[in-house]
Design a protein around this motif. Structure first.
Motif, PDB file in Angstrom:
ATOM      1  N   SER A  27       0.824  -1.206   0.000  1.00  0.00           N
ATOM      2  CA  SER A  27       0.000   0.000   0.000  1.00  0.00           C
ATOM      3  C   SER A  27       0.860   1.258   0.000  1.00  0.00           C
ATOM      4  CB  SER A  27      -0.917  -0.006   1.225  1.00  0.00           C
ATOM      5  OG  SER A  27      -1.677   1.177   1.292  1.00  0.00           O
ATOM      6  N   ARG A  28       1.949   1.245   0.793  1.00  0.00           N
ATOM      7  CA  ARG A  28       2.825   2.415   0.833  1.00  0.00           C
ATOM      8  C   ARG A  28       3.532   2.619  -0.494  1.00  0.00           C
ATOM      9  NH1 ARG A  28       3.561   0.581   6.166  1.00  0.00           N
ATOM     10  NH2 ARG A  28       5.416  -0.633   5.643  1.00  0.00           N
ATOM     11  N   LEU A  29       3.928   1.530  -1.146  1.00  0.00           N
ATOM     12  CA  LEU A  29       4.544   1.662  -2.465  1.00  0.00           C
ATOM     13  C   LEU A  29       3.553   2.244  -3.467  1.00  0.00           C
ATOM     14  CD1 LEU A  29       6.650  -1.617  -2.780  1.00  0.00           C
ATOM     15  CD2 LEU A  29       7.482   0.715  -2.472  1.00  0.00           C
ATOM     16  N   ASN A  30       2.300   1.844  -3.382  1.00  0.00           N
ATOM     17  CA  ASN A  30       1.289   2.413  -4.273  1.00  0.00           C
ATOM     18  C   ASN A  30       1.113   3.906  -4.025  1.00  0.00           C
ATOM     19  OD1 ASN A  30       0.724   0.039  -5.641  1.00  0.00           O
ATOM     20  ND2 ASN A  30      -0.855  -0.583  -4.183  1.00  0.00           N
ATOM     21  N   TRP A  31       1.136   4.297  -2.751  1.00  0.00           N
ATOM     22  CA  TRP A  31       1.035   5.716  -2.429  1.00  0.00           C
ATOM     23  C   TRP A  31       2.222   6.482  -3.007  1.00  0.00           C
ATOM     24  CZ3 TRP A  31      -2.819   8.557  -0.904  1.00  0.00           C
ATOM     25  CH2 TRP A  31      -3.873   7.975  -0.203  1.00  0.00           C
ATOM     26  N   LEU A  32       3.418   5.903  -2.848  1.00  0.00           N
ATOM     27  CA  LEU A  32       4.615   6.567  -3.352  1.00  0.00           C
ATOM     28  C   LEU A  32       4.558   6.695  -4.867  1.00  0.00           C
ATOM     29  CD1 LEU A  32       7.318   7.813  -2.655  1.00  0.00           C
ATOM     30  CD2 LEU A  32       8.346   5.534  -2.707  1.00  0.00           C
ATOM     31  N   ALA A 204      13.595  12.220 -14.115  1.00  0.00           N
ATOM     32  CA  ALA A 204      13.590  11.756 -12.722  1.00  0.00           C
ATOM     33  C   ALA A 204      12.285  11.051 -12.370  1.00  0.00           C
ATOM     34  CB  ALA A 204      13.815  12.938 -11.779  1.00  0.00           C
ATOM     35  N   THR A 205      11.140  11.626 -12.761  1.00  0.00           N
ATOM     36  CA  THR A 205       9.864  10.989 -12.415  1.00  0.00           C
ATOM     37  C   THR A 205       9.650   9.701 -13.212  1.00  0.00           C
ATOM     38  OG1 THR A 205       8.722  12.412 -14.019  1.00  0.00           O
ATOM     39  CG2 THR A 205       8.759  13.136 -11.714  1.00  0.00           C
ATOM     40  N   GLY A 206      10.093   9.683 -14.464  1.00  0.00           N
ATOM     41  CA  GLY A 206       9.970   8.457 -15.254  1.00  0.00           C
ATOM     42  C   GLY A 206      10.812   7.340 -14.690  1.00  0.00           C
ATOM     43  N   TRP A 207      12.023   7.663 -14.292  1.00  0.00           N
ATOM     44  CA  TRP A 207      12.915   6.654 -13.696  1.00  0.00           C
ATOM     45  C   TRP A 207      12.342   6.167 -12.370  1.00  0.00           C
ATOM     46  CZ3 TRP A 207      15.658   6.074  -9.194  1.00  0.00           C
ATOM     47  CH2 TRP A 207      16.643   5.076  -9.192  1.00  0.00           C
ATOM     48  N   SER A 208      11.851   7.100 -11.547  1.00  0.00           N
ATOM     49  CA  SER A 208      11.322   6.725 -10.226  1.00  0.00           C
ATOM     50  C   SER A 208      10.097   5.829 -10.348  1.00  0.00           C
ATOM     51  CB  SER A 208      10.960   7.982  -9.424  1.00  0.00           C
ATOM     52  OG  SER A 208      12.099   8.800  -9.225  1.00  0.00           O
ATOM     53  N   ALA A 210       9.294   3.894 -12.814  1.00  0.00           N
ATOM     54  CA  ALA A 210       9.686   2.590 -13.339  1.00  0.00           C
ATOM     55  C   ALA A 210      10.320   1.736 -12.247  1.00  0.00           C
ATOM     56  CB  ALA A 210      10.660   2.768 -14.503  1.00  0.00           C
ATOM     57  N   ARG A 211      11.180   2.322 -11.452  1.00  0.00           N
ATOM     58  CA  ARG A 211      11.844   1.561 -10.395  1.00  0.00           C
ATOM     59  C   ARG A 211      10.844   1.101  -9.337  1.00  0.00           C
ATOM     60  NH1 ARG A 211      15.600  -0.992 -11.891  1.00  0.00           N
ATOM     61  NH2 ARG A 211      16.255  -1.288  -9.720  1.00  0.00           N
ATOM     62  N   LEU A 212       9.868   1.944  -9.017  1.00  0.00           N
ATOM     63  CA  LEU A 212       8.851   1.554  -8.040  1.00  0.00           C
ATOM     64  C   LEU A 212       7.991   0.416  -8.562  1.00  0.00           C
ATOM     65  CD1 LEU A 212       7.748   5.070  -6.756  1.00  0.00           C
ATOM     66  CD2 LEU A 212       8.916   3.306  -5.436  1.00  0.00           C
ATOM     67  N   GLY A 218      14.503   2.554 -18.874  1.00  0.00           N
ATOM     68  CA  GLY A 218      14.809   3.204 -20.142  1.00  0.00           C
ATOM     69  C   GLY A 218      13.581   3.620 -20.920  1.00  0.00           C
ATOM     70  N   ARG A 219      12.685   2.667 -21.168  1.00  0.00           N
ATOM     71  CA  ARG A 219      11.484   2.963 -21.943  1.00  0.00           C
ATOM     72  C   ARG A 219      10.568   3.934 -21.208  1.00  0.00           C
ATOM     73  NH1 ARG A 219       9.496  -2.834 -24.529  1.00  0.00           N
ATOM     74  NH2 ARG A 219      11.321  -3.181 -25.881  1.00  0.00           N
ATOM     75  N   ALA A 220      10.461   3.773 -19.892  1.00  0.00           N
ATOM     76  CA  ALA A 220       9.594   4.665 -19.117  1.00  0.00           C
ATOM     77  C   ALA A 220      10.093   6.097 -19.198  1.00  0.00           C
ATOM     78  CB  ALA A 220       9.532   4.196 -17.664  1.00  0.00           C
ATOM     79  N   VAL A 221      11.398   6.281 -19.076  1.00  0.00           N
ATOM     80  CA  VAL A 221      11.970   7.620 -19.167  1.00  0.00           C
ATOM     81  C   VAL A 221      11.740   8.202 -20.556  1.00  0.00           C
ATOM     82  CG1 VAL A 221      14.134   8.919 -19.183  1.00  0.00           C
ATOM     83  CG2 VAL A 221      13.677   7.272 -17.351  1.00  0.00           C
ATOM     84  N   LEU A 222      11.971   7.392 -21.584  1.00  0.00           N
ATOM     85  CA  LEU A 222      11.797   7.866 -22.952  1.00  0.00           C
ATOM     86  C   LEU A 222      10.352   8.291 -23.211  1.00  0.00           C
ATOM     87  CD1 LEU A 222      13.032   8.322 -25.729  1.00  0.00           C
ATOM     88  CD2 LEU A 222      12.513   5.931 -26.286  1.00  0.00           C
TER      89      LEU A 222
END
Length: 247
Positions: A27-32, A204-208, A210-212, A218-222
């Motif tokens: 749940s906390r990961l979803n919030w983040l 930064a938001t695309g990378w974050s 994707a990692r979460l 790569g694709r998310a940032v692009l």
């Protein structure tokens, strides 16, 4: 003879390093993740707005007014939408839990067989599934059925107000970047500074995000950068066209 030391009670000692299991971690990961996406929306929507206005006018006051209007309207809209969405979800979860309580009170044996079947479907042997269902029912029947049958944790229902506040704050934080970038620098470079800072923020938001989500970044940032760049290019072109037409 084993070289592994044992505790005085004959059991193996707990390992020094172990993976922590925290209640509500998902749940906390979803919030983040929602916070990151909310900030991303604030960056893109406000950047598109102020860059579009900058294409039509060099008036700093007009840019500030447009940016503030976009920030406030966007953050309030996001908060209201999140409140309505989560309230609807919470009402549905409460209704499902109320129905499960009634079924447990009226047909407990049927509910026990249903829970046993669910554990068998998960791969447990019939004997083990029956034992697990009986023990969990004795401990907390509603929690066992809610989590296994409905996918709901009765103690972790999402708060609509928390969702609304989180969306408001995350959108506002994201929107502040393009607003400050378009109003503070000199007029000759404000658009370029805004575009550059927004693209860095989108990386930064695309990378974050994707990692979460345990996805390749790569694709998310692009995708994120391309979407933001297209939004700014289109709104700037529209503003410049209106300026040329004398609107």
């Amino acid at each position: 003879m084993s070289d592994t030391p044992e505790t005085p009670h004959g059991s193996f000692p707990e390992p020094e390093h172990f993976e922590p299991h925290h209640n509500g971690l998902g749940s906390r990961l979803n919030w983040l993740r929602a916070g990151v996406l909310g900030a991303n929306d604030g960056v893109v929507s406000t950047a598109g707005l102020v860059v579009g206005v900058a294409g039509a006018s060099a008036d700093s006051q007009a840019l500030l007014v447009a940016g503030l209007a976009g920030l406030l309207s966007g953050s309030i809209s996001m908060a209201a939408g999140e409140y309505v969405s989560v309230s609807t979800q919470r009402d549905s979860e409460r209704a499902a839990l109320a129905q499960e309580r009634r079924e447990l009170a009226e047909t407990p044996e049927y509910e026990l067989r249903e829970l046993t079947a669910l554990y068998r479907d998960k791969g447990l042997t019939p004997e083990l599934a029956t034992e697990v269902a009986r023990q969990l029912t004795a401990h907390d029947a509603l929690a066992a059925h809610a989590e296994t049958e409905l996918g709901i944790d009765p103690d972790e229902l999402t708060s609509p107000w928390q969702a609304a506040v989180a969306s408001f704050i995350s959108f506002t934080v994201g929107a502040l970047l393009p607003l400050l970038a378009i109003t503070l620098p000199p007029a000759s470079v404000r658009v370029w500074i805004t575009v550059g800072s927004v693209l860095v923020a989108l990386v930064a938001t695309g990378w974050s995000s994707a990692r979460l989500g345990d996805a390749p970044p790569g694709r998310a940032v692009l995708r994120n950068v391309a979407g933001g760049a297209i939004a700014m290019a289109v709104t700037y072109a529209a503003g410049a066209l209106l300026h040329t037409m004398g609107a």
